[in-house]
Design a protein around this motif. Structure first.
Motif, PDB file in Angstrom:
ATOM      1  N   VAL A   3       8.496   8.165   5.804  1.00  0.00           N
ATOM      2  CA  VAL A   3       9.611   7.780   5.232  1.00  0.00           C
ATOM      3  C   VAL A   3      10.509   7.273   5.713  1.00  0.00           C
ATOM      4  O   VAL A   3      10.142   7.017   6.933  1.00  0.00           O
ATOM      5  CB  VAL A   3      10.264   9.499   5.042  1.00  0.00           C
ATOM      6  CG1 VAL A   3      12.130  10.101   4.567  1.00  0.00           C
ATOM      7  CG2 VAL A   3       9.498  10.551   4.874  1.00  0.00           C
ATOM      8  N   LYS A   5      14.152   6.576   5.818  1.00  0.00           N
ATOM      9  CA  LYS A   5      16.443   6.725   5.472  1.00  0.00           C
ATOM     10  C   LYS A   5      16.863   5.653   5.696  1.00  0.00           C
ATOM     11  O   LYS A   5      17.605   5.092   7.297  1.00  0.00           O
ATOM     12  CB  LYS A   5      16.479   7.339   7.469  1.00  0.00           C
ATOM     13  CG  LYS A   5      17.753   8.714   7.609  1.00  0.00           C
ATOM     14  CD  LYS A   5      17.435   9.307   8.038  1.00  0.00           C
ATOM     15  CE  LYS A   5      19.001   8.805   9.225  1.00  0.00           C
ATOM     16  NZ  LYS A   5      19.386   9.676  10.557  1.00  0.00           N
ATOM     17  N   THR A  70      20.192   8.544   2.616  1.00  0.00           N
ATOM     18  CA  THR A  70      19.442   8.414   1.446  1.00  0.00           C
ATOM     19  C   THR A  70      17.610   8.352   1.952  1.00  0.00           C
ATOM     20  O   THR A  70      17.276   7.647   2.947  1.00  0.00           O
ATOM     21  CB  THR A  70      18.848   7.197   0.025  1.00  0.00           C
ATOM     22  OG1 THR A  70      20.236   7.568   0.071  1.00  0.00           O
ATOM     23  CG2 THR A  70      18.360   6.984  -0.347  1.00  0.00           C
ATOM     24  N   SER A  72      13.741   7.811   0.868  1.00  0.00           N
ATOM     25  CA  SER A  72      12.857   7.291   0.411  1.00  0.00           C
ATOM     26  C   SER A  72      10.853   7.844   1.295  1.00  0.00           C
ATOM     27  O   SER A  72      10.864   7.146   2.000  1.00  0.00           O
ATOM     28  CB  SER A  72      12.793   6.300  -0.443  1.00  0.00           C
ATOM     29  OG  SER A  72      13.200   5.225   0.400  1.00  0.00           O
ATOM     30  N   GLU A  73      10.061   7.502   0.260  1.00  0.00           N
ATOM     31  CA  GLU A  73       8.811   7.163   0.741  1.00  0.00           C
ATOM     32  C   GLU A  73       9.029   5.892   0.623  1.00  0.00           C
ATOM     33  O   GLU A  73       9.025   4.304   0.276  1.00  0.00           O
ATOM     34  CB  GLU A  73       7.580   7.811  -0.301  1.00  0.00           C
ATOM     35  CG  GLU A  73       7.693   9.196  -0.266  1.00  0.00           C
ATOM     36  CD  GLU A  73       6.951  10.016  -1.343  1.00  0.00           C
ATOM     37  OE1 GLU A  73       5.618   8.666  -1.481  1.00  0.00           O
ATOM     38  OE2 GLU A  73       6.209  10.505  -1.967  1.00  0.00           O
TER      39      GLU A  73
END
Length: 74
Positions: A3, A5, A70, A72-73
């Protein structure tokens, strides 16, 4: 799954005591300062919050930092 950030925004919140309620409990108001650089250190934000507190006519309460990010992968 990794992940990532990504910092988006930071807000400095300074709470000041604005009075007392009917039961004698302290009432607080917030002073919000948005668009703070997310990379600023906690030490700097604390000292800034204290300095801003001295400019208020009310007694300084708490100083808070609010970060939004936010996720996200990768």
């Amino acid at each position: 799954m990794a992940v990532t950030k990504t910092d988006q925004s930071t807000k400095l919140i300074v709470n000041v005591q604005t009075g007392v309620d009917a039961n004698g409990k302290a009432k607080y108001g917030q002073r919000n300062f948005a668009s703070i650089n997310p990379g600023v250190s906690d030490d700097v934000l604390l000292s800034t919050g204290k300095a801003l507190g001295t400019l208020q006519s009310h007694q300084l309460g708490t100083i808070m930092r609010q970060d939004e990010c936010t996720l996200s992968e990768a």
